[in-house]
Enzyme design. Structure first.
Site, mmCIF file in Angstrom:
data_model
loop_
_atom_site.group_PDB
_atom_site.id
_atom_site.type_symbol
_atom_site.label_atom_id
_atom_site.label_comp_id
_atom_site.label_asym_id
_atom_site.label_seq_id
_atom_site.Cartn_x
_atom_site.Cartn_y
_atom_site.Cartn_z
ATOM 1 N N ASN A 80 41.205 43.259 54.813
ATOM 2 C CA ASN A 80 42.222 42.508 54.074
ATOM 3 C C ASN A 80 43.056 43.534 53.313
ATOM 4 O O ASN A 80 42.624 44.047 52.288
ATOM 5 C CB ASN A 80 41.539 41.525 53.107
ATOM 6 C CG ASN A 80 42.534 40.806 52.220
ATOM 7 O OD1 ASN A 80 43.746 40.870 52.456
ATOM 8 N ND2 ASN A 80 42.037 40.119 51.206
ATOM 9 N N GLU A 104 42.054 35.396 45.130
ATOM 10 C CA GLU A 104 43.333 35.809 44.521
ATOM 11 C C GLU A 104 44.408 34.758 44.761
ATOM 12 O O GLU A 104 45.270 34.524 43.911
ATOM 13 C CB GLU A 104 43.750 37.187 45.071
ATOM 14 C CG GLU A 104 42.848 38.284 44.523
ATOM 15 C CD GLU A 104 42.729 39.529 45.385
ATOM 16 O OE1 GLU A 104 43.523 39.702 46.320
ATOM 17 O OE2 GLU A 104 41.796 40.318 45.116
ATOM 18 N N HIS A 131 41.297 32.762 49.740
ATOM 19 C CA HIS A 131 40.904 33.960 48.993
ATOM 20 C C HIS A 131 41.026 33.677 47.495
ATOM 21 O O HIS A 131 41.953 33.001 47.058
ATOM 22 C CB HIS A 131 41.785 35.143 49.396
ATOM 23 C CG HIS A 131 41.250 36.449 48.921
ATOM 24 N ND1 HIS A 131 41.353 36.859 47.609
ATOM 25 C CD2 HIS A 131 40.565 37.421 49.565
ATOM 26 C CE1 HIS A 131 40.769 38.032 47.482
ATOM 27 N NE2 HIS A 131 40.277 38.400 48.650
ATOM 28 N N LYS A 165 45.708 43.107 51.720
ATOM 29 C CA LYS A 165 46.391 42.532 50.543
ATOM 30 C C LYS A 165 47.858 42.981 50.542
ATOM 31 O O LYS A 165 48.437 43.158 51.602
ATOM 32 C CB LYS A 165 45.656 42.904 49.260
ATOM 33 C CG LYS A 165 44.158 42.601 49.354
ATOM 34 C CD LYS A 165 43.462 42.646 48.045
ATOM 35 C CE LYS A 165 41.971 42.411 48.267
ATOM 36 N NZ LYS A 165 41.224 42.276 47.046
ATOM 37 N N GLY A 168 37.019 44.167 44.394
ATOM 38 C CA GLY A 168 37.863 45.238 43.874
ATOM 39 C C GLY A 168 37.333 45.868 42.598
ATOM 40 O O GLY A 168 38.053 46.597 41.921
ATOM 41 N N SER A 174 33.629 44.700 47.387
ATOM 42 C CA SER A 174 33.289 46.120 47.267
ATOM 43 C C SER A 174 32.312 46.580 48.349
ATOM 44 O O SER A 174 31.444 47.422 48.100
ATOM 45 C CB SER A 174 32.753 46.436 45.867
ATOM 46 O OG SER A 174 33.734 46.119 44.897
ATOM 47 N N GLU A 193 32.631 35.628 48.850
ATOM 48 C CA GLU A 193 33.129 36.752 48.061
ATOM 49 C C GLU A 193 32.976 36.437 46.573
ATOM 50 O O GLU A 193 33.835 35.763 45.989
ATOM 51 C CB GLU A 193 34.608 36.982 48.356
ATOM 52 C CG GLU A 193 34.897 37.283 49.807
ATOM 53 C CD GLU A 193 36.199 38.065 49.951
ATOM 54 O OE1 GLU A 193 36.130 39.163 50.499
ATOM 55 O OE2 GLU A 193 37.244 37.607 49.486
#
Ligand code: PEP
Length: 251
Positions: free
Chosen positions: A9, A98, A96, A11, A174, A214, A168
């Site tokens: 991904n 985010e 996701h 991003k 991250g 991560s 996730e």
């Protein structure tokens, strides 16, 4: 038999030229070989067509990181599932954290996107996972169950069979903090048990469930060796071809 999948991904990283270089590096590193897992790269929309063309005939498949919740029309700035499909992309990452957090995606939005993804022949990689406060309260199972109940557990069995799931935990995305192997395995086994309750044991056994947060070349071998972890959704480490290739090689 469920598939092992390593999906990147990117991003909102890499301009078009940089993205083409990265995809090409990965293609060269794979060198025509067939890895022991499905390899997917999730690029920004503007890269999709060029990258899909570049990787044609290789083991690499392409994903969008999102798609619109409407079929077509006056929705300025949106990109539809049909447009994604027309680039040659085969997957779409949906849900996701985010997108949920920064762009207000709700279960209702995701249900519309899932329906359009299926209608256009895209394979969703559906993301779920809890924030830190929920994990600290030890309420992660109920949180994730609700995310699934409100979205992909409302699908028909026929559609459900086509997707992959990525767990996730938001606190691991991250941050450099990875869920421990035990935490990841425990949650993925729990998700698989929920799928078995809802759709039956056979479908549960055939659903690919990935871990994300991560994940890197160092921790991937131990994570991927767990019985319920069928691969990873990889953010930061997918931006360097050698790192991403090392994660693919963990299978
Ligand atoms: C992600 O955002 O999907 C992700 C797993 O990111 P990272 O690997 O950087 O934690």
């Amino acid at each position: 038999m469920r598939k092992n999948i390593v999906a990147g991904n990117w991003k909102m990283n890499k301009n078009l030229q940089e993205g083409i270089v990265l995809a090409n590096e990965l293609k060269e590193l794979l060198n025509g070989a067939t890895p022991n897992c499905e390899v997917v790269i999730g690029t920004p929309f503007i890269h999709l067509a060029a990258v899909a063309e570049l990787v044609k005939g290789s083991a690499i498949k392409v994903a969008a990181q999102n798609c619109g919740d409407k079929e077509s029309g006056a929705y300025t700035g949106e990109v539809s599932a049909a447009m994604v499909k027309s680039t040659g992309a085969e997957f779409v990452i949906l849900g996701h954290s985010e997108r949920r957090e920064y762009y207000g995606e709700t279960s209702a939005t995701l249900n519309a996107k899932l329906a359009l993804a299926f209608a256009n022949g895209l394979t969703p990689i559906y993301c779920c996972g809890e924030p830190l406060a929920i994990r600290e309260a030890n309420a992660q199972n109920d949180f994730v169950k609700r995310q699934l109940d409100e979205t992909i557990f409302a699908l028909s069995a026929d559609d459900f069979k086509k997707l992959a799931i990525a767990y996730e935990p938001i606190w691991a995305i991250g941050t450099g903090v990875t869920a421990s192997t035990e935490q990841a395995q425990e949650m993925l086994a729990y998700i698989r048990s929920l799928i078995a309750d809802k759709f039956g044991k056979e479908i549960a056994e055939n659903t690919s469930i990935l871990y994300g947060g991560s994940c890197n070349a160092k921790n991937a071998p131990e994570l991927f060796a767990q019985p319920d972890i069928d691969g990873g959704l990889i953010g930061g480490a997918s931006l360097k071809s050698a790192d991403f290739k090392a994660i693919i090689d963990a299978f």
